[in-house]
Scaffold this motif. Structure first.
Motif, PDB file in Angstrom:
ATOM      1  N   LEU A  97       0.980  -1.207  -0.157  1.00  0.00           N
ATOM      2  CA  LEU A  97      -0.019  -0.074  -0.132  1.00  0.00           C
ATOM      3  C   LEU A  97       0.915   1.265  -0.086  1.00  0.00           C
ATOM      4  CD1 LEU A  97      -2.668  -1.319   2.486  1.00  0.00           C
ATOM      5  CD2 LEU A  97      -3.049  -0.439   0.245  1.00  0.00           C
ATOM      6  N   ALA A 128       2.322   1.609  -3.613  1.00  0.00           N
ATOM      7  CA  ALA A 128       1.105   1.894  -4.420  1.00  0.00           C
ATOM      8  C   ALA A 128       0.691   3.612  -4.097  1.00  0.00           C
ATOM      9  CB  ALA A 128      -0.044   1.117  -4.114  1.00  0.00           C
ATOM     10  N   TRP A 129       0.752   4.060  -2.916  1.00  0.00           N
ATOM     11  CA  TRP A 129       0.803   5.400  -2.659  1.00  0.00           C
ATOM     12  C   TRP A 129       1.570   6.261  -3.340  1.00  0.00           C
ATOM     13  CZ3 TRP A 129       0.674   7.219   3.315  1.00  0.00           C
ATOM     14  CH2 TRP A 129       0.467   8.408   3.334  1.00  0.00           C
ATOM     15  N   VAL A 155      -3.845   6.732 -12.059  1.00  0.00           N
ATOM     16  CA  VAL A 155      -3.973   6.969 -10.654  1.00  0.00           C
ATOM     17  C   VAL A 155      -5.574   6.625 -10.513  1.00  0.00           C
ATOM     18  CG1 VAL A 155      -4.406   8.878  -8.881  1.00  0.00           C
ATOM     19  CG2 VAL A 155      -2.470   9.196 -10.657  1.00  0.00           C
ATOM     20  N   ILE A 175      -5.592   2.631 -10.212  1.00  0.00           N
ATOM     21  CA  ILE A 175      -4.987   1.802  -8.772  1.00  0.00           C
ATOM     22  C   ILE A 175      -5.648   2.245  -7.398  1.00  0.00           C
ATOM     23  CG2 ILE A 175      -2.801   1.812  -7.437  1.00  0.00           C
ATOM     24  CD1 ILE A 175      -1.392   2.439 -10.196  1.00  0.00           C
ATOM     25  N   SER A 176      -6.135   3.714  -7.467  1.00  0.00           N
ATOM     26  CA  SER A 176      -6.570   4.377  -6.267  1.00  0.00           C
ATOM     27  C   SER A 176      -8.038   3.649  -6.130  1.00  0.00           C
ATOM     28  CB  SER A 176      -6.809   5.822  -5.922  1.00  0.00           C
ATOM     29  OG  SER A 176      -7.392   6.329  -7.267  1.00  0.00           O
ATOM     30  N   THR A 186      -7.603   0.223  -4.800  1.00  0.00           N
ATOM     31  CA  THR A 186      -7.361   0.270  -3.525  1.00  0.00           C
ATOM     32  C   THR A 186      -8.739   0.086  -2.588  1.00  0.00           C
ATOM     33  OG1 THR A 186      -5.383   1.077  -3.917  1.00  0.00           O
ATOM     34  CG2 THR A 186      -5.918   1.112  -1.604  1.00  0.00           C
ATOM     35  N   VAL A 187      -9.706   1.091  -3.163  1.00  0.00           N
ATOM     36  CA  VAL A 187     -10.903   1.486  -2.603  1.00  0.00           C
ATOM     37  C   VAL A 187     -11.631  -0.047  -2.543  1.00  0.00           C
ATOM     38  CG1 VAL A 187     -13.382   2.364  -2.597  1.00  0.00           C
ATOM     39  CG2 VAL A 187     -11.095   3.824  -2.930  1.00  0.00           C
ATOM     40  N   LEU A 199     -10.331  -2.410   0.092  1.00  0.00           N
ATOM     41  CA  LEU A 199     -10.786  -1.846   1.354  1.00  0.00           C
ATOM     42  C   LEU A 199     -12.362  -2.550   1.641  1.00  0.00           C
ATOM     43  CD1 LEU A 199      -9.267   1.752   1.808  1.00  0.00           C
ATOM     44  CD2 LEU A 199      -8.952  -0.192   3.107  1.00  0.00           C
ATOM     45  N   ASP A 215     -13.689  -4.856   0.097  1.00  0.00           N
ATOM     46  CA  ASP A 215     -13.705  -6.329   0.153  1.00  0.00           C
ATOM     47  C   ASP A 215     -14.530  -6.971  -0.758  1.00  0.00           C
ATOM     48  OD1 ASP A 215     -12.822  -8.801   1.120  1.00  0.00           O
ATOM     49  OD2 ASP A 215     -14.231  -9.019   2.725  1.00  0.00           O
ATOM     50  N   TYR A 272      -4.465  -8.169  -2.100  1.00  0.00           N
ATOM     51  CA  TYR A 272      -4.223  -6.860  -2.651  1.00  0.00           C
ATOM     52  C   TYR A 272      -3.724  -7.150  -4.195  1.00  0.00           C
ATOM     53  CZ  TYR A 272      -3.133  -2.036  -3.320  1.00  0.00           C
ATOM     54  OH  TYR A 272      -2.979  -0.614  -3.660  1.00  0.00           O
ATOM     55  N   LEU A 301      -5.597  11.308  -2.227  1.00  0.00           N
ATOM     56  CA  LEU A 301      -4.765   9.870  -2.136  1.00  0.00           C
ATOM     57  C   LEU A 301      -4.202   9.680  -0.867  1.00  0.00           C
ATOM     58  CD1 LEU A 301      -2.843  10.133  -5.726  1.00  0.00           C
ATOM     59  CD2 LEU A 301      -4.669   8.672  -4.876  1.00  0.00           C
ATOM     60  N   LEU A 330      -6.614   8.400   1.327  1.00  0.00           N
ATOM     61  CA  LEU A 330      -7.187   7.046   1.136  1.00  0.00           C
ATOM     62  C   LEU A 330      -6.123   5.959   1.556  1.00  0.00           C
ATOM     63  CD1 LEU A 330      -8.883   4.824  -0.520  1.00  0.00           C
ATOM     64  CD2 LEU A 330      -7.481   5.436  -2.464  1.00  0.00           C
ATOM     65  N   PHE A 331      -4.737   6.108   1.050  1.00  0.00           N
ATOM     66  CA  PHE A 331      -3.800   5.335   1.455  1.00  0.00           C
ATOM     67  C   PHE A 331      -3.417   5.367   2.905  1.00  0.00           C
ATOM     68  CE2 PHE A 331      -3.314   5.143  -3.252  1.00  0.00           C
ATOM     69  CZ  PHE A 331      -3.307   3.888  -3.294  1.00  0.00           C
ATOM     70  N   LEU A 334      -3.489   1.989   5.086  1.00  0.00           N
ATOM     71  CA  LEU A 334      -2.371   1.616   6.120  1.00  0.00           C
ATOM     72  C   LEU A 334      -2.661   1.451   7.222  1.00  0.00           C
ATOM     73  CD1 LEU A 334       0.623   3.897   4.288  1.00  0.00           C
ATOM     74  CD2 LEU A 334       0.675   1.311   4.550  1.00  0.00           C
ATOM     75  N   ARG A 390     -10.712 -17.592   6.424  1.00  0.00           N
ATOM     76  CA  ARG A 390     -10.288 -16.445   5.367  1.00  0.00           C
ATOM     77  C   ARG A 390      -8.909 -16.734   5.489  1.00  0.00           C
ATOM     78  NH1 ARG A 390     -13.382 -11.079   4.396  1.00  0.00           N
ATOM     79  NH2 ARG A 390     -11.929 -11.220   2.904  1.00  0.00           N
TER      80      ARG A 390
END
Lengths: 197, 450
Positions: free
Chosen positions: A125, A128-129, A144, A147-148, A151-152, A155, A157, A164, B32, B35-36, B40, B246
């Motif tokens: 992560l 990726a950031w 951007v 990838i973002s 990632t959402v 999160l 799932d 990931y 961004l 979000l990241f 994290l 899981r």
């Protein structure tokens, strides 16, 4: 339908539509072609749809693949210009590097397994950031966004996978990007050679 | 107002604009970062709990102690039907003191009619009930909405919280290297089961992860499922699963192109042993590797004393430092199944018993000898009422179809699974000439006497 099934059918529909020669058609005809492609993905054959069969063999595609495909579909339907060449190259480079870093090693050609990084993905992560910031600095908004948004999705799932990596890249995307870069490089070299003459 | 000024000449190539970024340009990096940063914060480091090492057998009373002191050994068949190919059995204790066994059966290995079958052992009657179909290829296909060509390798296990887990592989394309693992669970002792769920264990089309031996458990209820790859390489892995199934992480047990089907034995809170099937091209020995950090890293695998003709190995700790290992200790074939006792160093091996073997110490025998031995062994352990002439003829037909070629036949006693029940008894199931599933039960006294 599960999210995987929905994504599978959308992927088939988008792939079929992208292969259709629709650029000279009007907006309504392009829309109809898209609907036809979507319908094709749901055509049942011996109890399963074409989308299900495709998903059986390719597994679920990455969120980035699906979004990139859908972006391409949106551009084609609306008749807008395709993604600028430089952005396309950057995207292909990013996903080709990810695929080459992942698949050979995780299939056993190396002693370490990079796939496991995706189960506790803090380092991924962070990478990726940084990657997204760099791509934004290079004005590659599409990369951007892909990838973002992947990632959402991670999160939230929304895929069956707990990893990931499976949101970022899949083998078909990796293959496409490697072939694209190889072809692009060959064309550029041929163009330079022609210019030198 | 545009975020940046695009130079029209460079628009097609997507070159960078030369003007300075506006304030709005910085909004995206801010988003961004939010979000990241959140991602994290959510991504906590994984803690692997210590192994739950099974305690020595419970001595709940005088009768239980007597049972531990008197050597006991019994054998019977867990499967009741005849199919052309019966293979890869697994067994688990049930919360009510009974047992449940699963295996796959059909017209041949990899055929579309292969399904996962099951039967239960009733401790009151001391008999296995009628076998029945637990899950089929068609059901798996319908639930997963994926084309499924074949099923195989079911593994069943009882978790410390009383949940039964069933793992099995399915293939959509190609051979067994195209396998993916599916998981089901039951919270009522196997009366009803959840729908199968696909485990995503590999980034490459989710293919080539297989299961063969039962999971081990960690103290927090998480489990370690020993799995293996056989696509570009043949190597073993440790799939670390949460109590609800899981995937939390995946650790490599071995690498290379010649180790499969790990059998894990917890030795202590942090340490465990894995015995591996040797899938090398030359005759080889059983391979072994250790972890000292709860399964995260494993030592380089090394060969140990017994031979391994590229066949499955089962192992279980006795709780007193000894380990029982069931395997085909022969260079070629699978015509003898032996039970050994060893210790954590794997340097001292004692043969406890030969559990099944061909009447002649060679892989291929003449059909008459095969037939005669098959009849004698079957009638010796078949339950009352099972040994009718019709049953014997059926057994012979299926066994010969599988085992005889060009005027010779071979016995196959393979794919053992070993467990220990709460009362201290050891239970083992294995493929009996790919025609039936044989169940043997013995206690610690029998092991020591052997």
């Amino acid at each position: 339908m599960t999210s995987g099934e929905i994504f599978g059918h959308l992927t088939v529909a988008a792939l079929v539509f992208m292969l259709l020669p629709v650029t000279r058609l009007g907006l309504a005809a392009r829309g109809a072609a898209l609907l036809a492609a979507l319908g094709l993905a749901f055509v049942p054959v011996a109890g399963l749809s074409i989308g299900d069969y495709t998903r059986s063999y390719t597994d679920d595609v990455a969120i980035t693949s699906l979004l990139w495909l859908l972006w391409g579909v949106a551009l084609r339907v609306s008749g807008r210009a395709p993604t600028p060449l430089r952005q396309h190259r950057q995207l292909a480079l990013v996903f080709a590097v990810l695929a080459l870093a992942l698949y050979p090693a995780t299939l056993g050609l190396a002693a370490h397994d990079p796939y496991r990084l995706g189960f506790s993905p803090a380092p991924m992560l962070a990478a990726a950031w940084v990657l997204c910031l760099g791509l934004w600095w290079m004005r590659n908004a599409l990369a951007v966004a892909l990838i973002s948004l992947a990632t959402v999705a991670y999160l939230l799932d929304i895929k069956d996978s707990d990893n990931y990596w499976d949101y970022l890249v899949d083998p078909l995307l990796g293959l496409y990007c490697c072939v694209y870069l190889a072809r692009d490089g060959w064309r550029r070299r041929r163009g330079q050679a022609a210019a030198a003459l | 107002m545009p975020i940046t000024t695009i130079n029209p000449a460079s628009a097609l190539e997507g070159r960078y604009p030369v003007t300075a970024p506006s304030l709005r340009f910085w909004l995206v990096p801010l988003l961004l970062s939010l979000l990241f940063g959140y991602a994290l914060w959510q991504a906590r480091a994984l803690e692997v709990a210590p192994f739950a090492v099974p305690a020595p057998a419970e001595g709940a009373g005088d009768s239980a102690l007597d049972r531990l002191l008197v050597p006991e050994f019994e054998s019977r068949f867990a499967s009741t039907g005849f199919h052309s190919h019966v293979h890869s059995s697994s067994i688990a204790p049930l919360p009510d003191g009974g047992l449940i066994s699963v295996w796959f059966a059909g017209s041949r290995e990899g055929a579309e009619d292969v399904n996962i079958r099951t039967s239960r052992y009733d401790p009151a009657t001391q008999r296995w009930g009628e076998e029945f179909k637990l899950i089929s290829r068609e059901t798996t296909e319908r639930v997963l909405q994926r084309d499924i060509r074949k099923l195989g390798n079911p593994v069943i296990s009882l978790a410390p919280n009383g949940r039964l887990w069933l793992f099995y592989v399915s293939v959509s394309m190609g051979g067994w290297a195209g396998s993916a693992i599916n998981a089901m669970h039951s919270d009522d002792g196997g009366d009803s089961w959840s729908a199968p769920r696909r485990l995503i264990t590999s980034p490459f089309l989710n293919i080539s992860t297989l299961v063969r031996n039962p999971p081990v458990f960690h103290r927090d209820g998480s489990m370690g499922l020993p799995v293996y790859h056989e696509f570009l390489g043949k190597f073993a892995e440790y799939l670390y699963l949460s109590p609800d199934g899981r995937i939390l992480d995946k650790f490599r047990i071995s690498s290379g192109n010649h180790s499969l089907q790990p059998a894990i034995v917890p030795l202590g809170g942090d340490s465990a042993l894995a015995l591996l099937r040797n899938a090398g091209v030359e005759h080889g020995k059983v391979l072994a590797t250790y972890t000292r950090d709860r399964g995260r890293t494993w030592s380089e695998h090394v060969p140990v004393a017994p031979w391994n003709p590229d066949s499955a190995v089962a192992a279980i700790g006795e709780g007193d430092g000894h380990i029982l290992v069931a395997l085909n200790d022969i260079a070629d074939g699978r015509f003898r199944l032996t039970l050994y006792q060893t210790d954590e160093t794997l340097k001292n091996w004692r043969q406890v018993a030969v559990l099944d073997e061909s009447p002649r110490p060679e892989e291929w025998v003449e059909p008459a000898l095969f037939r005669d031995s098959l009849h004698r062994k079957y009638t010796a352990i078949a339950e009352d009422g099972e040994e009718t002439p019709g049953m014997l003829a059926e057994l012979q037909r299926h066994a010969e179809k599988r085992a005889c070629r060009h005027g010779s036949c071979t016995f196959k006693y393979e794919y053992p699974t070993l467990i220990r029940a709460a009362n201290g008894d050891f239970h083992m199931v294995y493929s009996w000439n790919n025609t039936l599933i044989k169940h043997v039960v013995f206690n610690h006294a029998w092991v020591e006497k052997g």
